[in-house]
Design a protein around this motif. Structure first.
Motif, PDB file in Angstrom:
ATOM      1  N   CYS B 131      48.568 -43.256   0.656  1.00 22.30           N
ATOM      2  CA  CYS B 131      47.603 -42.435  -0.137  1.00 22.30           C
ATOM      3  C   CYS B 131      46.273 -42.541   0.353  1.00 22.30           C
ATOM      4  CB  CYS B 131      47.650 -42.926  -1.484  1.00 22.30           C
ATOM      5  SG  CYS B 131      46.706 -44.600  -1.584  1.00 22.30           S
ATOM      6  N   LEU B 132      45.527 -41.508  -0.104  1.00 21.30           N
ATOM      7  CA  LEU B 132      44.016 -41.529   0.359  1.00 21.30           C
ATOM      8  C   LEU B 132      43.242 -42.685  -0.332  1.00 21.30           C
ATOM      9  CD1 LEU B 132      43.192 -37.579   0.495  1.00 21.30           C
ATOM     10  CD2 LEU B 132      43.434 -39.251   2.421  1.00 21.30           C
ATOM     11  N   GLY B 133      43.881 -42.966  -1.588  1.00 22.02           N
ATOM     12  CA  GLY B 133      43.056 -43.958  -2.318  1.00 22.02           C
ATOM     13  C   GLY B 133      42.133 -43.338  -3.263  1.00 22.02           C
ATOM     14  N   ILE B 134      40.675 -44.113  -3.306  1.00 23.98           N
ATOM     15  CA  ILE B 134      39.795 -43.780  -4.191  1.00 23.98           C
ATOM     16  C   ILE B 134      38.567 -43.430  -3.989  1.00 23.98           C
ATOM     17  CG2 ILE B 134      38.458 -45.407  -5.851  1.00 23.98           C
ATOM     18  CD1 ILE B 134      41.207 -46.921  -6.479  1.00 23.98           C
ATOM     19  N   LEU B 135      37.650 -42.580  -4.626  1.00 24.64           N
ATOM     20  CA  LEU B 135      36.496 -42.301  -4.384  1.00 24.64           C
ATOM     21  C   LEU B 135      35.735 -42.362  -5.713  1.00 24.64           C
ATOM     22  CD1 LEU B 135      34.170 -41.039  -2.613  1.00 24.64           C
ATOM     23  CD2 LEU B 135      34.921 -38.742  -3.221  1.00 24.64           C
ATOM     24  N   ASP B 136      34.791 -42.993  -5.585  1.00 24.35           N
ATOM     25  CA  ASP B 136      33.942 -43.257  -6.925  1.00 24.35           C
ATOM     26  C   ASP B 136      32.635 -42.770  -6.615  1.00 24.35           C
ATOM     27  OD1 ASP B 136      32.157 -44.350  -9.025  1.00 24.35           O
ATOM     28  OD2 ASP B 136      33.903 -45.208 -10.042  1.00 24.35           O
ATOM     29  N   THR B 137      31.859 -41.715  -7.160  1.00 26.34           N
ATOM     30  CA  THR B 137      30.486 -41.280  -6.677  1.00 26.34           C
ATOM     31  C   THR B 137      29.598 -42.022  -7.254  1.00 26.34           C
ATOM     32  OG1 THR B 137      30.799 -39.622  -8.536  1.00 26.34           O
ATOM     33  CG2 THR B 137      31.563 -38.931  -6.527  1.00 26.34           C
ATOM     34  N   GLU B 138      30.120 -42.740  -8.279  1.00 30.52           N
ATOM     35  CA  GLU B 138      28.991 -43.880  -8.859  1.00 30.52           C
ATOM     36  C   GLU B 138      28.582 -45.025  -7.833  1.00 30.52           C
ATOM     37  OE1 GLU B 138      27.343 -45.644 -12.996  1.00 30.52           O
ATOM     38  OE2 GLU B 138      29.405 -45.410 -12.451  1.00 30.52           O
ATOM     39  N   THR B 139      29.879 -45.699  -7.882  1.00 25.05           N
ATOM     40  CA  THR B 139      29.662 -46.935  -7.012  1.00 25.05           C
ATOM     41  C   THR B 139      30.001 -46.796  -5.486  1.00 25.05           C
ATOM     42  OG1 THR B 139      32.098 -47.305  -7.318  1.00 25.05           O
ATOM     43  CG2 THR B 139      30.837 -48.046  -9.145  1.00 25.05           C
ATOM     44  N   ASN B 140      30.061 -45.526  -5.039  1.00 25.51           N
ATOM     45  CA  ASN B 140      30.510 -45.444  -3.652  1.00 25.51           C
ATOM     46  C   ASN B 140      31.773 -46.145  -3.178  1.00 25.51           C
ATOM     47  OD1 ASN B 140      28.553 -43.652  -3.290  1.00 25.51           O
ATOM     48  ND2 ASN B 140      26.966 -45.169  -3.315  1.00 25.51           N
ATOM     49  N   VAL B 141      32.558 -46.600  -4.139  1.00 29.80           N
ATOM     50  CA  VAL B 141      33.878 -46.898  -3.625  1.00 29.80           C
ATOM     51  C   VAL B 141      34.637 -45.762  -2.889  1.00 29.80           C
ATOM     52  CG1 VAL B 141      36.091 -47.695  -4.085  1.00 29.80           C
ATOM     53  CG2 VAL B 141      34.261 -48.850  -4.891  1.00 29.80           C
ATOM     54  N   ASP B 142      34.805 -45.911  -1.433  1.00 29.06           N
ATOM     55  CA  ASP B 142      35.199 -44.474  -0.912  1.00 29.06           C
ATOM     56  C   ASP B 142      36.478 -45.021   0.218  1.00 29.06           C
ATOM     57  OD1 ASP B 142      35.988 -42.234   0.480  1.00 29.06           O
ATOM     58  OD2 ASP B 142      33.742 -41.826   1.097  1.00 29.06           O
ATOM     59  N   THR B 143      37.688 -44.875  -0.196  1.00 31.40           N
ATOM     60  CA  THR B 143      38.617 -45.427   0.801  1.00 31.40           C
ATOM     61  C   THR B 143      39.291 -43.864   1.616  1.00 31.40           C
ATOM     62  OG1 THR B 143      40.372 -45.042  -0.747  1.00 31.40           O
ATOM     63  CG2 THR B 143      39.408 -47.322  -0.582  1.00 31.40           C
ATOM     64  N   MET B 144      38.533 -42.685   1.317  1.00 31.18           N
ATOM     65  CA  MET B 144      38.917 -41.422   2.116  1.00 31.18           C
ATOM     66  C   MET B 144      38.693 -41.717   3.407  1.00 31.18           C
ATOM     67  SD  MET B 144      38.428 -38.503  -0.576  1.00 31.18           S
ATOM     68  CE  MET B 144      39.383 -37.290   0.344  1.00 31.18           C
ATOM     69  N   PHE B 145      39.742 -41.545   4.240  1.00 36.81           N
ATOM     70  CA  PHE B 145      39.806 -41.718   5.758  1.00 36.81           C
ATOM     71  C   PHE B 145      39.566 -40.272   6.462  1.00 36.81           C
ATOM     72  CE2 PHE B 145      43.733 -42.527   4.282  1.00 36.81           C
ATOM     73  CZ  PHE B 145      44.679 -41.714   4.998  1.00 36.81           C
ATOM     74  N   LEU B 146      38.986 -39.097   5.826  1.00 42.21           N
ATOM     75  CA  LEU B 146      39.166 -37.962   6.739  1.00 42.21           C
ATOM     76  C   LEU B 146      37.810 -37.882   7.341  1.00 42.21           C
ATOM     77  CD1 LEU B 146      40.351 -35.834   3.581  1.00 42.21           C
ATOM     78  CD2 LEU B 146      41.609 -36.578   5.660  1.00 42.21           C
TER      79      LEU B 146
END
Lengths: 455, 455
Positions: B131-146
């Motif tokens: 998967c691409l995982g998670i993106l949270d625009t508030e906490t900036n958790v971002d596992t997208m690897f593009l």
């Protein structure tokens, strides 16, 4: 037949030419002064010169032969100017002026009837009244009087647009131009007192610059004549028809807009089909169909191959393919062998061909080469999700290379933002139509197939 | 319930963090290093430090408490890392690694089964694998690897997107962001070995940042559970569902993509309806519905007023209104009186209200003011063809002013190029959704009505 004079006149009189930059008569004169290479005769009683061009007090006072007149004077005097044009043997007259039957008053209707009679039995033809008139991207005849900064610059191309509604057409043209889609000719014919859809279709059939025709209509003047003409034209060129006034509410609105009798939609629809025209159910469809017809060759059968670097998009395309009554091609053994060479061992070799998320341009090349040669495939849908790390911009050349062989239709589906937008632009400039979503891609392809089959 | 830790962890271990800028483990670490404000623990056997952050040789060697782990190591070692995470009592684990059941081999399936068992009965939850995982625009958790340059910058907003397909989601996010549409949370859950749609829906129901949920699904793991959860969630928040694998061809493609059993579409569709979800028939619909739900209040009835400066667009909107099973509102006498004051004497006072081609912002203001107060009107569609000379940019403030009263939905239809694009952007920034065509405008409005009624 004088229609040619509307698009390629050697001389044009602009009646109501004005020095006031806010006036329609100024904007039109400026269009001609800036780009048109024939002779221009501004007509204005008061002024001696506008934009460096000598003014004439009236049409009859012009000594030279005039091919076309554009009339942008108040309604109270417009008809008398048309009379002068008839006497001066001007064959093409565009009446921009509004205030005819569209205002729904007795005065307006009388004025329209009078206008009709003025040209009856003469060699003078009228486009209008109450219209935006004509745009020809080759000869630069341009009577559109919208502020230049509000519309994208006209792009020359092979689509002709004819429209009963001016505002509709200007919005659609603006959209076309903004996406680099070019037109050959545009006609907004307003109340169509004289020149109507059959006249224009017949003319565009023989126009070498026009490959396909898009038409917006609320209701025809004479349904039978329209259908007879369509039948003839669609044998050679695709005609995309967007009809409005389909519902009870829409029919009512059409009656108060252009006074058109929109008639029974199911009947009209059936007639369109019989006449071989391609109906655009929505404005999106009209846009997309124009795009595919202007660039793609005929689609000889209904078998589609789908290539994708996103599995989800492959499924969405397969669903859309079924919904549009097209078929997923059975790939030939040769194609499967070729694709197998470039795909991971665990990949399935079915259609949609999933090149997987790490596909690069080479994987696309090998696959598209095979599909282009596959006799089981009538058209290729290429999904290019440019967000992935492995897919470089080289794929643009790969796709446009395949498309240039021109043996079968190639269309692309790509969704995204700015980066994708740049590559989409490159693709479209090389003649490959790109659609944002699977459903729109397959719907456009179906329109192409429908026309190819009808023909 | 550990799902909160996926979005708001205080500390994150990134396993497979790499110094090689081309590797997924580098891109993910960089995302966190640049924007995330919690503690970051790169895990890498060889390196001492990457991007200025001290590396740890293994998860178990980290002394501090870890809330979340992101795993981007080769498939052969991924499961053993997850085991370590369980022992370390990490509650949220995102397995980016691919090479599980999606590759369709016995090895992949075994690996997936093993992964499932590792977390069974523990407090550790898994998003993924593959998967691409998670993106949270508030906490900036971002596992997208593009690659960052290939996608538009993330925009914060109130739409949550959950997707079975990563490539699909990245393309849609890119499109959202490019049009300024913001998201609260995004989850690509891949093979959903553990965390699945019902888990995520339940979580998002209580997420204050999320106003509406968009979901792409090929087939549910457990249809009944999904529907039960949807029923609960849609009572409070709209859920837009785009289902793929509807046709025989699509179902086959879905089986080879994610191994999903897409099942019978008519059954799924009926269940969605019963559960109060809003089905997006196409990707365009999903986009448009998200846009209208994220900005507009509930639509209390189905009576629509249409205001236009192009008669043709009024008719197209009236047709689309009928097609979408909405109704044209009967305007109140007060509204008619108010509109009469600003329109030419010959204008008809019906709905669609045709403000005529020379309409200016004042004419729009008077009309919209009246319609906003009219108890017979449940929603307003404003057609703004910005190409006309008389319609200035002031109309943007007029429309957004009316919209801010927030009493009924206000949506705009505008077609065009660059100039129109600028004004559309202004409108959307002020919270007014704009659609390019009449059909899309009315279709989005219908979705809004459907949800409002269901609720």
């Amino acid at each position: 037949m004088a229609l040619e004079k509307f698009f390629s006149p050697n001389s044009v009189a602009i009646v109501g030419a004005s020095a006031d930059t806010k006036k329609v008569g100024h904007v039109i004169l400026k269009n001609f002064a800036e780009r048109y290479t024939g002779r221009i005769y501004p007509v204005n009683l008061q002024e001696k010169e506008i934009l460096g061009l000598k003014c004439h007090p009236s049409v009859s006072s012009i000594r030279d032969k005039i091919d076309m007149a554009v009339i942008a004077v108040p309604p109270a005097v417009a008809n008398s100017v048309v009379k002068e044009c008839v006497e001066k043997k001007i064959e093409a007259v565009v009446v921009i002026t509004a205030g005819y039957k569209e205002i729904g008053t007795a005065e307006g209707v009388l004025r329209e009837n009078e206008l009709e009679k003025i040209v009856e039995g003469t060699k003078t033809r009228i486009v209008g009244p109450n219209c935006l008139g004509i745009l020809d991207t080759e000869t630069n005849v341009d009577t559109m009087f919208l502020p230049e900064y509000k519309m994208d610059k006209a792009v020359a191309g092979n689509i002709a647009l004819i429209s009963q509604s001016g505002a509709f057409a200007s919005a659609l043209l603006d959209w076309f131009f903004s996406e680099g889609i070019g037109i050959s000719k545009f006609v907004s014919y307003g109340n169509r007192t004289d020149v109507d859809e059959p006249d224009l279709l017949e003319f565009l059939l023989h126009d070498k610059k026009t490959k396909c025709i898009v038409m917006y209509i609320e209701g025809p003047k004479d349904g039978r004549e329209l259908m007879a003409t369509l039948k003839k034209v669609t044998k050679q060129k695709p005609v995309v028809v967007l009809k409005s006034g389909k519902s009870t509410a829409g029919i009512k609105a059409a009656a108060s807009h252009t006074g058109s009798l929109a008639g029974s939609y199911p009947v009209f629809r059936g007639m369109l089909r019989q006449a071989g025209a391609v109906e655009a159910e929505t404005l999106d469809d009209a846009f997309d169909y124009a795009k595919i017809f202007s660039t793609q060759p005929a689609m000889k059968g209904k078998r589609v191959a789908i290539v994708t670097n996103g599995g989800g998009y492959g499924i969405l395309c397969a669903d859309a393919c079924t919904e549009e009554c097209l078929e997923l091609a059975e790939l030939s053994d040769r194609t499967k062998r070729e694709i197998k060479k470039v795909l991971p061992s665990y990949s399935s070799l079915h259609n949609p061909v999933d090149l997987i998320g790490d596909a690069n341009a080479d994987r696309y090349r090998a696959t598209l080469d095979a599909l282009a040669l596959d006799p089981e495939v009538d058209a290729i849908v290429v999904v290019s999700l440019f967000q992935t790390s492995s897919l470089g911009p080289e794929v643009v050349d790969v796709i446009s290379g395949i498309s240039r062989t021109r043996k079968k239709p190639v269309v692309v589906c790509a969704t995204g933002g700015a980066y994708t937008g740049t590559l989409v632009k490159n693709l479209e400039e090389s003649g490959v139509p790109v659609f944002k979503t699977p459903n729109r891609t397959l719907k456009a392809l179906r329109a192409l197939y429908t026309h190819s089959r009808n023909r």
